[in-house]
Design a protein around this motif. Structure first.
Motif, short mmCIF file in Angstrom:
data_model
loop_
_atom_site.label_atom_id
_atom_site.label_comp_id
_atom_site.label_asym_id
_atom_site.label_seq_id
_atom_site.Cartn_x
_atom_site.Cartn_y
_atom_site.Cartn_z
N LEU A 207 0.82 -1.20 0.00
CA LEU A 207 0.00 0.00 0.00
C LEU A 207 0.86 1.26 0.00
N ALA A 208 1.96 1.25 0.75
CA ALA A 208 2.86 2.40 0.75
C ALA A 208 3.46 2.62 -0.63
N ALA A 209 3.81 1.53 -1.31
CA ALA A 209 4.33 1.65 -2.67
C ALA A 209 3.31 2.28 -3.59
N SER A 210 2.06 1.87 -3.43
CA SER A 210 0.99 2.43 -4.24
C SER A 210 0.81 3.91 -3.97
N MET A 211 0.81 4.31 -2.70
CA MET A 211 0.62 5.71 -2.34
C MET A 211 1.77 6.58 -2.83
N LEU A 212 3.01 6.11 -2.63
CA LEU A 212 4.17 6.90 -3.03
C LEU A 212 4.32 6.95 -4.54
N GLY A 213 4.12 5.79 -5.17
CA GLY A 213 4.28 5.73 -6.61
C GLY A 213 3.25 6.53 -7.36
N ALA A 214 2.00 6.49 -6.90
CA ALA A 214 0.93 7.19 -7.60
C ALA A 214 0.96 8.70 -7.38
N THR A 215 1.76 9.15 -6.42
CA THR A 215 1.81 10.58 -6.13
C THR A 215 2.47 11.36 -7.25
N VAL A 216 3.57 10.85 -7.80
CA VAL A 216 4.30 11.55 -8.84
C VAL A 216 3.71 11.15 -10.19
N MET A 217 2.80 11.97 -10.70
CA MET A 217 2.08 11.67 -11.93
C MET A 217 2.86 12.13 -13.16
N PRO A 218 3.07 11.26 -14.15
CA PRO A 218 3.81 11.69 -15.35
C PRO A 218 3.20 12.90 -16.04
N HIS A 219 1.87 12.92 -16.17
CA HIS A 219 1.26 14.03 -16.92
C HIS A 219 1.44 15.36 -16.19
N ALA A 220 1.52 15.32 -14.85
CA ALA A 220 1.75 16.56 -14.11
C ALA A 220 3.17 17.08 -14.33
N ILE A 221 4.11 16.18 -14.51
CA ILE A 221 5.49 16.58 -14.78
C ILE A 221 5.57 17.27 -16.14
N TYR A 222 4.95 16.67 -17.15
CA TYR A 222 4.96 17.26 -18.48
C TYR A 222 4.27 18.63 -18.50
N LEU A 371 -0.32 3.68 -15.30
CA LEU A 371 0.40 4.92 -15.03
C LEU A 371 1.82 4.64 -14.54
N SER A 372 1.99 3.55 -13.78
CA SER A 372 3.30 3.23 -13.23
C SER A 372 4.35 3.04 -14.31
N PHE A 373 3.95 2.49 -15.45
CA PHE A 373 4.91 2.24 -16.52
C PHE A 373 5.44 3.55 -17.11
N GLY A 374 4.69 4.63 -17.03
CA GLY A 374 5.11 5.88 -17.65
C GLY A 374 5.98 6.75 -16.79
N ILE A 375 6.09 6.44 -15.49
CA ILE A 375 6.83 7.32 -14.59
C ILE A 375 8.31 7.43 -14.94
N PRO A 376 9.02 6.34 -15.23
CA PRO A 376 10.44 6.50 -15.57
C PRO A 376 10.68 7.36 -16.81
N PHE A 377 9.76 7.28 -17.80
CA PHE A 377 9.93 8.04 -19.03
C PHE A 377 9.82 9.55 -18.80
N ALA A 378 9.17 9.96 -17.73
CA ALA A 378 9.06 11.38 -17.41
C ALA A 378 10.13 11.82 -16.42
N LEU A 379 10.38 11.00 -15.40
CA LEU A 379 11.27 11.41 -14.33
C LEU A 379 12.74 11.45 -14.75
N VAL A 380 13.20 10.40 -15.40
CA VAL A 380 14.63 10.32 -15.74
C VAL A 380 15.04 11.47 -16.67
N PRO A 381 14.31 11.72 -17.78
CA PRO A 381 14.70 12.86 -18.62
C PRO A 381 14.62 14.20 -17.90
N LEU A 382 13.63 14.34 -17.02
CA LEU A 382 13.50 15.60 -16.29
C LEU A 382 14.74 15.89 -15.46
#
Length: 428
Positions: A207-222, A371-382
């Motif tokens: 559950l903690a992984a779900s809460m932490l992981g879902a917080t950083v949304m790829p579309h919000a970064i873009y 959504l989890s699959f898209g997080i690395p594609f946004a975070l790493v380049p950022l």
């Protein structure tokens, strides 16, 4: 601007500290981060926070505190890119990719944006069902229609109207989700213990992984890079003096701290409400069940306020999600589609799934996995772009901030991969 880079001899790259601008000038710079912060109080977050509080009480308060600190760091870097370079994150990525790579990158980002939109539309539809007993497919169409009206007021010349509308909905979300705390008996010792990082078994780790992981949304970064660029640099080709850039970044830091701080308080408040009200009750594994328990424990007035907050969450988040999708398409494919038209097209999958009887709670779960699959594609380049002195000059991240950014990115990515594996291995 294709392939353009900021030289280390550019005035922006050699900016030096300047006296602080008056607080009123900084206040006038607030807005973009409030729009981006909607991603942190969307229906997916509501479901995760209520589940955490109902099942484990105050145990995972620390997860939300950590997640919010990471979100502040990430969102500021996205906004900084837009201000310093005059380009959005998708545009910067497109400049560094071959045509085929750009299309493939856009496809994954588009799938993530559609999955996010599904959760937001479903959440709004559930709220309409709670308030007015509207059937879910009809509720989804109503949510889509209202979000189109919100998007219709947004363009480069009227962005502040859009920001004002979203901030208004954020105020409704805040009141709706936190109203129950006024009458709910909280436990100060329980809250204090929840601030100490610890787990209560394998289920709490998931559950903690779900809460932490879902917080950083790829579309919000873009989208934050676009929001800040469009607000502060109407003509991205015009040179901005270094003193002006530094002032904008100071205002942006305040914007991020206030907006994400408020979103963090809303999230923590939802968990506290669930911990004090829903702990031990049956049927709280769905939003509808949690709402029913809130009504039973705290009365219909609080239950109605919660449902109104959920509706505002769905309306605001789906409008911001459509704006983000338009930003992604325009930046990566260099094709501009009217955001209202895009809203209409992307609404179809959500309405179709609900019309076919797809379980709304399962829709939220599946959307978070996608959504989890898209997080690395946004975070790493950022992180790479925001720490590049070749691109942002003296505004690049310091070694300590860079280390914190990479640590945050790595933690989110690992936890999301773990979440995906555990989700599928458990048979979801």
């Amino acid at each position: 601007m294709r392939g353009a880079k900021v030289s280390t001899t550019d005035p922006v790259a050699t900016a030096r500290p300047i006296p602080r601008a008056p607080w009123r000038a900084s206040l006038a710079l607030l807005g973009p981060a409030f729009v981006a912060s909607i991603a942190y109080v969307d229906p997916g977050n509501v479901a995760a926070n209520l589940t955490a509080g109902a099942r484990y009480g105050y145990l995972l308060v620390w997860v939300l505190v950590l997640a919010n600190a990471m979100a502040m760091l990430v969102q500021y870097q996205s906004a900084k890119l837009g201000i310093v370079t005059g380009r959005t994150l998708p545009e910067l990525l497109a400049e560094r990719m071959r045509p085929r790579a750009r299309v493939l990158y856009w496809l994954q980002a588009e799938i993530v944006a559609l999955a996010t939109d599904l959760a937001e539309v479903v959440g709004g539809a559930i709220a309409l069902g709670l308030l007015f007993r509207v059937p879910l497919p009809l509720g989804a169409m109503i949510v889509g229609g209202v979000s189109m009206a919100l998007l219709a007021v947004q363009d480069h010349r009227t962005q502040q109207r859009f920001e004002a509308a979203i901030i208004g909905l954020l105020a409704v979300i805040t009141i709706g989700f936190l109203a129950g705390l006024v009458v709910s008996p909280l436990s100060p010792p329980g809250i204090a213990s929840g601030l100490v990082p610890h787990f209560g078994g394998p289920d709490t780790v998931l559950l903690a992984a779900s809460m932490l992981g879902a917080t950083v949304m790829p579309h919000a970064i873009y989208v934050h890079s676009a929001l800040s660029r469009d607000r502060h640099r109407a003509d991205p080709h015009t040179h901005v003096p270094p003193t002006a850039v530094a002032r904008l970044l100071r205002g942006t830091r305040a914007d991020v701290l206030i907006a994400l701080g408020l979103a963090g308080l809303v999230n923590i408040g939802m968990l506290l409400l669930a911990a004090s009200t829903l702990r031990g009750r049956q049927g709280t594994d769905t939003i509808e069940g949690a709402h029913s328990s809130i009504v039973e424990a705290l009365g219909p007035l609080v239950g109605t306020a919660f449902a109104i907050g959920l509706l505002a969450s769905g309306l605001a988040s789906t409008a911001v999600g459509s704006y983000a999708g338009s930003t992604i398409m325009q930046g990566l494919l260099r094709r501009r589609v009217p955001v209202v038209v895009r809203r209409l097209v992307t609404l179809v999958p959500s309405v179709a799934l609900l019309a076919l009887g797809f379980d709304p709670t399962m829709s939220l779960v599946v959307s978070q996995v996608v959504l989890s699959f898209g997080i690395p594609f946004a975070l790493v380049p950022l992180v790479r772009l925001a720490s590049s002195r070749e691109l942002v000059g003296a505004f690049a991240m310091s070694p300590w901030v860079k280390a914190a950014a990479w640590t945050s990115a790595g933690l989110v990515i690992v936890l999301n991969l773990a979440l995906v594996w555990l989700t599928f291995s458990s048979g979801v």
